[in-house]
Design an enzyme around this catalytic site. Structure first.
Site, PDB file in Angstrom:
ATOM      1  CG  ASP A  24      -2.023   1.001   1.169  1.00 63.43           C
ATOM      2  OD1 ASP A  24      -2.299   1.504   0.064  1.00 63.43           O
ATOM      3  OD2 ASP A  24      -2.625   1.295   2.214  1.00 63.43           O
ATOM      4  CG  ASN A  72      -7.642  -2.378  -6.164  1.00 61.40           C
ATOM      5  OD1 ASN A  72      -6.675  -3.120  -6.001  1.00 61.40           O
ATOM      6  ND2 ASN A  72      -8.031  -1.512  -5.229  1.00 61.40           N
TER       7      ASN A  72
END
Length: 253
Positions: A24, A72
């Site tokens: 991330d 996503n």
């Protein structure tokens, strides 16, 4: 693949066999530098390469990384397209090297929705490396843990309907073997970078007794030192798996 027996408190190495990483911080890394998010994703690919090399050097044998989640797809279309392009480039540029270095590559997640050429490339990557045993890299692509659990439940329900099993015969081990992650050692350590403190629908079943380490470092800056720091934290943890610490058990009530 090395399917170890579930770990026990009296038989635990200091170095985890199986490490998972939520990679991330690519977007924030790029923003801090006044760059578009794609630049951060490219830097994140370089960080993955460094981290795989570091994992091998530090004694880790299995790694699962979260590359693209089922959620996503909500990102801007251009960013999703760039991410798929980076995946293509990674496989084309690095598959031969990974094969030579003894890395077995497996991609898990839903094929539906992925570009057909990527589905083919993913299958080819596994076929070319399936006999390698020095290191195992599992990439979660178009993956969501809840969807994986639901799909496992559906398969078992169909097996019960077909008479191959009975509902009463379903155990935790049988269920685990129906997940896309089957065949790997139990997950020992789950790392998330960028300072966020959540699982984001990643390895929910597998993380039941994993240790969590959250590091305040953006993924493109990750590498040997950051991974070693996480492994050092792991080595200091007291893993009991629901049991009582032997030192406390010996003390009178």
């Amino acid at each position: 693949m090395d399917a170890r027996e579930p770990t026990r408190p009296d038989d635990l190495p200091a170095t985890p066999f199986h490490v998972a990483i939520i990679m991330d911080g690519n977007g924030r890394w790029a923003k801090e530098r006044g760059q578009i998010r794609t630049i951060g994703h490219k830097a994140g690919v370089d960080a993955l390469k460094r981290t795989i090399t570091a994992a091998v050097d530090l004694g880790v044998t299995h790694m699962t990384v979260f590359a693209f989640s089922t959620e996503n797809w909500r990102r801007p279309e251009a960013e999703v397209s760039d991410l798929m392009g980076l995946l293509r480039a990674f496989i084309k540029a690095d598959l031969a090297r990974l094969r030579r270095e003894g890395v077995c590559v497996r991609i898990i997640g839903q094929e539906d929705g992925l570009p057909r050429d990527i589905v083919g490339m993913v299958a080819d990557a596994h076929e070319q490396t399936k006999h390698n045993s020095r290191f195992f890299l599992q990439v979660a692509l178009n993956y969501g843990a809840q969807a994986d659990i639901v799909e496992a439940a559906r398969r078992l329900a169909q097996s019960a309907r077909d008479g191959a099993i009975t509902p009463e015969s379903i155990t935790a081990d049988i269920f685990a073997n129906s997940l896309s992650t089957h065949g790997l050692p139990p997950l020992d350590l789950l790392i998330r970078t960028s300072g966020e403190h959540r699982l984001s629908n990643f390895l929910l079943w597998e993380a039941a007794y994993a240790e969590f380490v959250f590091q305040d470092i953006l993924w493109p800056d990750y590498g040997h030192d950051a991974l070693k720091q996480a492994l050092d934290i792991f080595a200091r943890r007291n893993r009991r798996f629901g049991a009582v610490d032997p030192g406390h058990a010996a003390q009178p009530a």
